[in-house]
Write an enzyme that holds these catalytic residues in place. Structure first.
Site, PDB file in Angstrom:
ATOM      1  N   GLY A 135      -7.262   5.994   0.107  1.00  0.00           N
ATOM      2  CA  GLY A 135      -8.370   6.930  -0.047  1.00  0.00           C
ATOM      3  C   GLY A 135      -9.122   6.631  -1.321  1.00  0.00           C
ATOM      4  O   GLY A 135      -9.571   5.507  -1.542  1.00  0.00           O
TER       5      GLY A 135
ATOM      6  N   LYS B 158       0.884  -1.166   0.000  1.00  0.00           N
ATOM      7  CA  LYS B 158       0.000   0.000   0.000  1.00  0.00           C
ATOM      8  C   LYS B 158       0.921   1.215   0.000  1.00  0.00           C
ATOM      9  O   LYS B 158       1.364   1.658   1.061  1.00  0.00           O
ATOM     10  CB  LYS B 158      -0.917  -0.006   1.217  1.00  0.00           C
ATOM     11  CG  LYS B 158      -1.949   1.119   1.184  1.00  0.00           C
ATOM     12  CD  LYS B 158      -2.958   1.011   2.327  1.00  0.00           C
ATOM     13  CE  LYS B 158      -4.025   2.088   2.175  1.00  0.00           C
ATOM     14  NZ  LYS B 158      -5.030   2.013   3.256  1.00  0.00           N
TER      15      LYS B 158
END
Length: 353
Positions: free
Chosen positions: A121, A40
């Site tokens: 996000g 990530k």
């Protein structure tokens, strides 16, 4: 780069189910005999832990996929408010950040057949350092899977905008958390329309209550709330309502609610009573450290509805509750297990992995 296949899972909005889908896809690839890795690049789901800011998603990935990579490799950038403020003031070296992401990726991908990257996000997050998910896909030569929600045809605007931004890197779209009422519209009109625009749709995952909400007990734990009743706390909450209006108005408002928690001041007996009278309200969250009257607690006990008390003000309680409820069920291995089953049943997994 390497010979590794790289898939970046991004989304049109936050809380779309990226983590569960990314890890479920990695597991499905592993089930097909491929060695998989996870990264990530931008950590956005932050919670302070022993003085360090950590994103829970890589920790879950390490656990679920049996990886031994270090956190700083799996999440090279902690995309915190402090980091963003520094970036816009010019204290971050963008080229150095890109190099760090590329180097950590290369190390993680060295002995892997398939790397799965999770966006942070939504797909535009990271723009201040030229690391939107589109930028990351270019940097790491990844194909992109876009996770989207669908309630009305207007939601396709976001899908089209993202598809245009990703261009040839977009492999296709997975719709997630699609309600029964929206499914026909998506199936009969939405998907054919996207395909007419040259956009592949891999499938649509139906909304699952167990994945969409949190239990009252989980909500209480996350808020650090005191339980004032001994009613069961296993009901699911998918949304919250703020009780700031008069009692009569509140009752009309609450009667339309489904699977809701009502947040109101501990001194608002009229609103509390109205909330307890509405079948779709599953619990009360009382703010300000006030204890409700004995009459309200008696009514709650009669209705079998938990009453939670927090010492914070209403605005703070709303912010925290929104983060808990919109984030969905506390992410754990069971969530990934269930998403793996859902993808296998509703999505063209072979095309994805």
């Amino acid at each position: 780069m390497t010979d590794t296949t790289t898939t970046l899972v991004t989304a049109t909005g936050e809380h779309a189910g990226k983590t569960a889908i990314t890890l479920a896809l990695a597991r499905l690839a592993a089930d097909r005999g491929r060695s998989v890795g996870y990264m990530k690049p931008k950590g956005t789901r932050l919670r302070s832990n022993v003085g360090k800011t950590l994103d829970q998603d890589p920790m879950l990935a390490r656990d679920v996929l049996g990886l031994d990579a270090e956190m700083h490799q799996m999440e090279p950038i902690v995309y915190s408010p402090t980091f963003i403020e520094g970036a816009i003031r010019g204290t971050e070296d963008v080229a150095a950040l890109h190099d760090r992401v590329r180097e950590e990726f290369t190390a993680l991908a060295a002995d892997r057949d398939h790397m799965f990257l999770e966006g942070g996000g939504d797909w535009t997050t990271g723009g201040v350092v030229d690391l939107t998910d589109g930028d990351v896909a270019e940097l790491l030569d990844a194909r992109v899977v876009l996770v989207a929600g669908y309630e009305t045809p207007a939601d396709l605007d976001e899908v089209l905008a993202a598809a245009e931004a990703f261009g040839d890197r977009l492999a296709g779209v997975v719709f997630n958390k699609v309600s029964e009422t929206a499914f026909d519209s998506l199936d009969q009109d939405g998907i054919p329309f996207l395909e007419s625009q040259g956009i592949t749709v891999f499938g649509a995952v139906p909304r699952e209550k167990e994945l969409a909400g949190v239990t009252v007990g989980e909500l209480a734990d996350e808020l650090g709330a005191e339980l004032l009743t001994d009613a069961p706390t296993d009901a699911f909450v998918e949304r919250f309502l703020v009780g700031a209006m008069s009692g009569d108005e509140a009752l009309r408002h609450f009667r339309r609610a489904r699977d809701a928690a009502v947040i109101t001041g501990g001194d608002r007996a009229d609103v509390q009573t109205a909330a307890l009278d509405a079948s779709g309200v599953k619990c009360l969250v009382l703010t300000g450290g006030h204890r409700p009257s004995g009459a309200v607690l008696g009514k709650a006990a009669e209705a079998g509805k938990p009453v939670l008390a927090v010492n914070t003000d209403t605005v703070t309680a709303i912010d925290r509750a929104e983060a808990v409820v919109s984030g969905g069920r506390t992410r754990d291995a069971r969530t990934v297990d269930r998403m793996t089953e859902l993808l296998a049943a509703h999505v063209d997994v072979d095309a994805l992995v």
